[in-house]
Every structure is written in C-alpha cells, then in structure tokens.
Design a protein around this motif. Structure first.
Motif, PDB file in Angstrom:
ATOM      1  N   TYR A  16       0.867  -1.188   0.000  1.00  0.00           N
ATOM      2  CA  TYR A  16       0.000   0.000   0.000  1.00  0.00           C
ATOM      3  C   TYR A  16       0.900   1.234   0.000  1.00  0.00           C
ATOM      4  CZ  TYR A  16      -3.511   3.480   1.110  1.00  0.00           C
ATOM      5  OH  TYR A  16      -4.334   4.588   1.057  1.00  0.00           O
ATOM      6  N   ASN A  17       0.857   1.979  -1.082  1.00  0.00           N
ATOM      7  CA  ASN A  17       1.637   3.220  -1.222  1.00  0.00           C
ATOM      8  C   ASN A  17       3.130   3.005  -0.968  1.00  0.00           C
ATOM      9  OD1 ASN A  17      -0.677   4.596  -1.909  1.00  0.00           O
ATOM     10  ND2 ASN A  17      -0.928   5.609   0.063  1.00  0.00           N
ATOM     11  N   ARG A  18       3.721   2.152  -1.793  1.00  0.00           N
ATOM     12  CA  ARG A  18       5.162   1.899  -1.711  1.00  0.00           C
ATOM     13  C   ARG A  18       5.795   2.020  -3.106  1.00  0.00           C
ATOM     14  NH1 ARG A  18       4.489   2.808   2.761  1.00  0.00           N
ATOM     15  NH2 ARG A  18       5.090   1.646   4.627  1.00  0.00           N
ATOM     16  N   VAL A  66      -0.565  -8.101  -3.836  1.00  0.00           N
ATOM     17  CA  VAL A  66      -1.887  -7.680  -3.363  1.00  0.00           C
ATOM     18  C   VAL A  66      -1.806  -6.204  -2.996  1.00  0.00           C
ATOM     19  CG1 VAL A  66      -3.777  -8.146  -1.776  1.00  0.00           C
ATOM     20  CG2 VAL A  66      -2.236 -10.007  -2.444  1.00  0.00           C
ATOM     21  N   ASP A  67      -2.430  -5.371  -3.779  1.00  0.00           N
ATOM     22  CA  ASP A  67      -2.385  -3.915  -3.600  1.00  0.00           C
ATOM     23  C   ASP A  67      -3.704  -3.434  -2.997  1.00  0.00           C
ATOM     24  OD1 ASP A  67      -2.021  -1.186  -3.740  1.00  0.00           O
ATOM     25  OD2 ASP A  67      -2.162  -1.061  -5.918  1.00  0.00           O
ATOM     26  N   GLY A  68      -3.612  -2.801  -1.832  1.00  0.00           N
ATOM     27  CA  GLY A  68      -4.801  -2.310  -1.143  1.00  0.00           C
ATOM     28  C   GLY A  68      -5.273  -0.954  -1.641  1.00  0.00           C
ATOM     29  N   MET A  69      -5.306  -0.783  -2.966  1.00  0.00           N
ATOM     30  CA  MET A  69      -5.762   0.454  -3.602  1.00  0.00           C
ATOM     31  C   MET A  69      -4.811   1.619  -3.324  1.00  0.00           C
ATOM     32  SD  MET A  69      -8.342  -0.554  -5.300  1.00  0.00           S
ATOM     33  CE  MET A  69      -9.055   0.992  -5.908  1.00  0.00           C
ATOM     34  N   SER A  70      -3.547   1.426  -3.625  1.00  0.00           N
ATOM     35  CA  SER A  70      -2.549   2.490  -3.469  1.00  0.00           C
ATOM     36  C   SER A  70      -2.919   3.702  -4.311  1.00  0.00           C
ATOM     37  CB  SER A  70      -1.169   1.982  -3.883  1.00  0.00           C
ATOM     38  OG  SER A  70      -0.722   0.957  -3.041  1.00  0.00           O
ATOM     39  N   THR A  71      -2.506   4.882  -3.824  1.00  0.00           N
ATOM     40  CA  THR A  71      -2.825   6.135  -4.523  1.00  0.00           C
ATOM     41  C   THR A  71      -1.580   6.927  -4.919  1.00  0.00           C
ATOM     42  OG1 THR A  71      -3.010   7.302  -2.402  1.00  0.00           O
ATOM     43  CG2 THR A  71      -5.036   6.348  -3.317  1.00  0.00           C
ATOM     44  N   ASP A  72      -0.394   6.341  -4.727  1.00  0.00           N
ATOM     45  CA  ASP A  72       0.855   7.096  -4.944  1.00  0.00           C
ATOM     46  C   ASP A  72       1.607   6.690  -6.202  1.00  0.00           C
ATOM     47  OD1 ASP A  72       1.712   4.585  -4.199  1.00  0.00           O
ATOM     48  OD2 ASP A  72       3.404   5.334  -3.010  1.00  0.00           O
ATOM     49  N   GLY A  73       0.990   5.927  -7.078  1.00  0.00           N
ATOM     50  CA  GLY A  73       1.678   5.463  -8.277  1.00  0.00           C
ATOM     51  C   GLY A  73       2.163   4.032  -8.190  1.00  0.00           C
ATOM     52  N   THR A  74       1.935   3.377  -7.045  1.00  0.00           N
ATOM     53  CA  THR A  74       2.334   1.977  -6.893  1.00  0.00           C
ATOM     54  C   THR A  74       1.711   1.106  -7.974  1.00  0.00           C
ATOM     55  OG1 THR A  74       2.694   2.137  -4.491  1.00  0.00           O
ATOM     56  CG2 THR A  74       2.169  -0.032  -5.368  1.00  0.00           C
ATOM     57  N   ALA A  75       0.433   1.345  -8.277  1.00  0.00           N
ATOM     58  CA  ALA A  75      -0.254   0.536  -9.290  1.00  0.00           C
ATOM     59  C   ALA A  75       0.426   0.644 -10.640  1.00  0.00           C
ATOM     60  CB  ALA A  75      -1.721   0.959  -9.388  1.00  0.00           C
ATOM     61  N   ASP A  76       0.949   1.816 -10.965  1.00  0.00           N
ATOM     62  CA  ASP A  76       1.645   2.000 -12.246  1.00  0.00           C
ATOM     63  C   ASP A  76       2.950   1.209 -12.275  1.00  0.00           C
ATOM     64  OD1 ASP A  76      -0.351   3.741 -13.147  1.00  0.00           O
ATOM     65  OD2 ASP A  76       0.673   5.505 -12.318  1.00  0.00           O
ATOM     66  N   VAL A  77       3.653   1.204 -11.133  1.00  0.00           N
ATOM     67  CA  VAL A  77       4.901   0.439 -11.060  1.00  0.00           C
ATOM     68  C   VAL A  77       4.609  -1.056 -11.211  1.00  0.00           C
ATOM     69  CG1 VAL A  77       6.914  -0.124  -9.642  1.00  0.00           C
ATOM     70  CG2 VAL A  77       5.958   2.192  -9.579  1.00  0.00           C
ATOM     71  N   ILE A  78       3.558  -1.519 -10.546  1.00  0.00           N
ATOM     72  CA  ILE A  78       3.171  -2.929 -10.662  1.00  0.00           C
ATOM     73  C   ILE A  78       2.822  -3.270 -12.104  1.00  0.00           C
ATOM     74  CG2 ILE A  78       1.431  -4.640  -9.991  1.00  0.00           C
ATOM     75  CD1 ILE A  78       1.268  -3.168  -7.267  1.00  0.00           C
TER      76      ILE A  78
END
Length: 269
Positions: free
Chosen positions: A10-12, A36-48
């Motif tokens: 989460y947000n890493r 498992v991403d708990g809906m990150s908001t800092d761009g973590t999803a883009d890195v994944i």
C-alpha cells in the motif's frame, strides 16, 4: 514443489519495483509472485503494471490491513509452499528460494525459516542489524523468541488445516499465527542457517509507544486465544530476545552473494 511468494503493498511506489525484481531474480524455477495492492494512490499501481511480466497474479482492491491482504494472497496461491516478501524488502541473494526448496525436499517439515538482516532504508546494502534466529525449539517461544516472519515459509495445506492470520490482532497477527501453528499445533519446523531477506528498518508494531503497548497486549492474547497460558514476563522477555540482533558483530555476516548483474544498487542490490 512450487513456492508462492506474496507481497502485500500500500503506497510503496519507491520500493515495490526492487521487491518485484528481487523475486524475479530467484534461480528457483518453480515459483510465482502474487502482489496484493490495497488500492494504493501514490503510483504503486503503475509500477506494478510496468512489471507485470514478472508477476503471476495481482489483486487490487480495498483491504483491512496487511494481514487481510496476506490472507487474500494465501487463498490465491497455487504453490505447495507459501512465503511473504514485504513491499520494502528484498531477498538477500538470488538463491534464497532455492535454499527454501532444498530443505523442503530434503527434510520432512511443514514450515521453515531462516535469518534476516535489517538494512538502511535509503541504502539497502548497509546492514544495521543481524537477526540470526537459530535452531527451532518450542521452548524458546516461552522465552520470548519467535522466528523472523519475512523468512517463514509454510505449506499451504497447513494454513488450510489450522487457519490463516487473525486480522483482529493487528501488527501481532504474525506472532499469533506462529504461536498457533508452531507451538500449539506442533507442526514440523526446519531452520535454514542462511540469511534469506534484507528488511528495511522500520516496522508498524514499533513505530510509536502506543503501538508497542498494543502489541504487548496482543502478544499475551496470542496465547490465551489458543487456550495457552502466556509465558511469565512476556512483555519483557520478547523485546530482550531481540538484543543479540544489536550485538552480533558484522564480521559474522556472510559475504553477500552477487545477484543478477542487470539489477543495480539503486534498486538495493
């Protein structure tokens, strides 16, 4: 044997790429990485998303904390054995998972654990503390000991039989789970005398005095919820059991095994 490595995040955004690359660098061929991403908001999803070629499965949805996320990962795992690599952490060497696979193949065990080093958050190659966990003995639990959770690998069938993490325990959920599996149910546990994980300094349970007090209370509850008498002086013996981590001379830390050369020091390798 297949190994499932689960990362809850989460947000890493600054560190998750190094974690993913660390799993991808493992020479053990039969393994999968579940993020498992708990809906990150800092761009973590883009890195994944940019690293999906190295990830077997992603789950992106709200959760109730890290242990809820880890439970989701366990349910999604297709491996015979399940372990965790947190979103700030990295494997110590490219053959860490091979050590895990070897001991499961060689010994009749349900779970294994190894050693861990804490490293500087900004400079992951600088060791701060060395957690040499030592041989398994159930009696050590009553003296405040526990194996380092990021190095613990358990057969999925054990989680299916005895249960996963109790999220009501907050940051002490890993301790409760190990007391339940290793002490209460007496599963067969093996030890790998090798450093498996580099863990960046920090940690939720020790972040504030309030968190530490809550963790102490939950440590005792980890025993009573399993019908066990809490060890005498647990709130003192548990932190004291970590004292050797600070005293272990760094000359006893084995030489770092070079990783895949395509990963650089900026990513912590």
């Amino acid at each position: 044997m297949k190994i499932s490595v689960i990362t809850a995040v989460y947000n890493r955004a600054p560190t998750i790429a190094a974690t993913i690359e660390s799993v991808a660098s493992q020479i053990a061929t039969d393994h999968e990485h579940i993020v498992v991403d708990g809906m990150s908001t800092d761009g973590t999803a883009d890195v994944i998303a940019a690293n999906m070629s190295n990830i077997a499965k992603t789950i992106r949805e709200p959760d109730e904390g890290i242990y809820d996320a880890l439970n989701k990962g366990i349910r999604a795992a297709t491996g015979d054995v399940v372990g965790f690599l947190h979103a700030d952490d990295m494997f110590y060497s490219h053959d860490a998972l091979q050590h895990v696979a070897d001991i499961f193949a060689r010994e009749n065990v349900d779970a294994i654990y190894g050693d861990l080093v804490y490293v500087d958050a900004a400079t992951p190659n600088r060791v701060i503390r060395y957690w040499k966990s030592g041989q398994f003995n159930t009696g050590r639990f009553r003296r405040g000991w526990m194996p380092p959770h990021p190095t613990v690998y358990v057969r999925k069938s054990i989680y299916e039989k005895f249960g996963m993490y109790l999220t009501t325990f907050g940051s002490a959920a890993d301790y409760e789970c190990m007391v339940r599996l290793m002490y209460h149910h007496q599963i067969r546990v093996g030890y790998i005398p090798e450093i498996l994980v580099k863990m960046r300094v920090g940690g939720e349970s020790n972040a504030t005095l309030k968190n530490r007090i809550t963790a102490n209370r939950d440590d005792r509850r980890a025993w009573t919820v399993n019908g066990l008498r809490p060890p005498w002086g647990l709130r003192l013996t548990k932190p004291l059991s970590k004292l050797p981590q600070f005293l272990m001379p760094k000359r006893f830390i084995p030489e770092h095994v070079p990783l895949n050369p395509r990963f650089n020091n900026e990513n912590g390798f």
